[in-house]
Design an enzyme around this catalytic site. Structure first.
Site, PDB file in Angstrom:
ATOM      1  N   ASP A   7       0.889  -1.008  -0.215  1.00 29.07           N
ATOM      2  CA  ASP A   7      -0.261  -0.145  -0.037  1.00 29.07           C
ATOM      3  C   ASP A   7       0.924   1.404   0.122  1.00 29.07           C
ATOM      4  OD1 ASP A   7      -2.810   1.340  -0.010  1.00 29.07           O
ATOM      5  OD2 ASP A   7      -2.459   1.465   2.577  1.00 29.07           O
ATOM      6  N   GLU A  68      -1.126  -1.244  -4.707  1.00 35.54           N
ATOM      7  CA  GLU A  68      -2.662  -0.456  -5.067  1.00 35.54           C
ATOM      8  C   GLU A  68      -2.539   0.228  -6.098  1.00 35.54           C
ATOM      9  OE1 GLU A  68      -4.738   0.047  -1.556  1.00 35.54           O
ATOM     10  OE2 GLU A  68      -5.322   2.099  -1.948  1.00 35.54           O
ATOM     11  N   ASP A 141      -2.681   0.828   6.766  1.00 34.52           N
ATOM     12  CA  ASP A 141      -1.742   0.508   6.290  1.00 34.52           C
ATOM     13  C   ASP A 141      -1.018  -0.424   5.824  1.00 34.52           C
ATOM     14  OD1 ASP A 141      -1.047   3.656   5.115  1.00 34.52           O
ATOM     15  OD2 ASP A 141      -1.606   3.281   7.089  1.00 34.52           O
TER      16      ASP A 141
END
Lengths: 197, 197
Positions: A7, A68, A141
């Site tokens: 992420d 992501e 996260d």
């Protein structure tokens, strides 16, 4: 299949390694969050994130890196740093010879919760349950990175089948075009022969 | 001072090397544009851009790398790729031990044309004139990379002076705080002594 989910971010970059054991079974190998100081120059922050990503690739030897996909959000300043970090992660994965896959936040949420617009808390809860973790991974996260890796484990077989189907249909289209062109050339040759005689 | 200016991008990434010879004198050392196919995976495109940037750093040995600061534009998809490329360039410069500077498009335009909202053609014309080039560099990304490098040559001394002034004022503020704290401690000690006696 072992997946390193990332992420991306400069303030917090989530990293999660998940083993997909076939079917829906997934196992957590490692999870952490890299932080870099907001007042450090961008290049230094990217250097720090890059160093950790390289270290994780070497240490955990994933088969693929899932990142992501960044979208433009409210805060333009933040999203640019996030996109820069995602570029660095993709570069380092590619340099290590690993395939890189991008998944959107809604694909990730839909994969782990069944709902593309699920909240952060719901994602964390499902990740904790799916990986049978004793505690919920924090901050969000960290949970997002694991969710991304799980999403890739589950989507990869479908994406592979789609890519194969696309390749097959492109091959069929090519063959069809070639047959049409051959027929047209034959007709033209027959016509030219008719006119000449 | 030798500056490698980079106008980051995946479809076209502009690269320009400029020597600043003091004052306003600038000389063009090299200029080119890297292109990557729009249908290639992002990671491959970043790999290609990164390879050229590393090659140029090694070949031209710049003292600093100046990168255009990316802003959110109309096309979100494009701007994300641009930001990813800029992150890769910043990482590779930092890994080569080079300082990295970011300049906004309007800072670059203002530096070379005197007008922050100058058009692409005006920037190309001024770059051609300032570097005494026989031909205008094409496409615009090549001219932009040179403009960025020129902008850095001219802004760097001012940025250095600003950084020094900031460091000086931070030092003065620290010294002032320390004096105030010392005075307060002395007053408190005198008061305590007065009460004790």
């Amino acid at each position: 299949m072992r997946v390193l989910g990332v992420d991306p971010g400069l303030t917090r970059c989530g990293l999660g390694v998940v083993d997909g054991a076939g079917g829906r079974t997934v196992r957590c190998v490692a999870v952490d969050v890299v932080r870099t100081p907001a007042d450090a120059p961008i290049a230094e922050r990217l250097l720090a994130v890059g160093a950790v990503v390289e270290d994780w690739i070497e240490r955990y030897r994933p088969d693929v890196v899932a990142i992501e996909r960044v979208f433009s959000q409210h805060n333009v300043r933040t999203v640019m740093g996030t996109a820069q970090a995602s570029g660095v992660v993709a570069l380092l994965a590619a340099r290590a010879g690993l395939p890189v896959a991008f998944h959107t936040p809604s694909e990730v949420k839909a994969a782990v919760t069944g709902e593309g617009r699920a909240g952060k808390e719901q994602v964390t809860t499902m990740v904790t349950r799916l990986l049978k973790l004793a505690e919920a991974p924090r901050p969000a996260d960290a949970a997002d990175a694991l969710a991304l890796a799980i999403c890739h484990c589950w989507r990869a077989p479908m994406l592979d089948r789609m890519a194969q189907a696309q390749a097959r249909s492109a091959e069929l289209a090519r063959a069809h075009k070639a047959r049409v062109a051959a027929a047209a050339a034959k007709a033209a040759a027959a016509k030219a022969a008719g006119e000449a005689s």
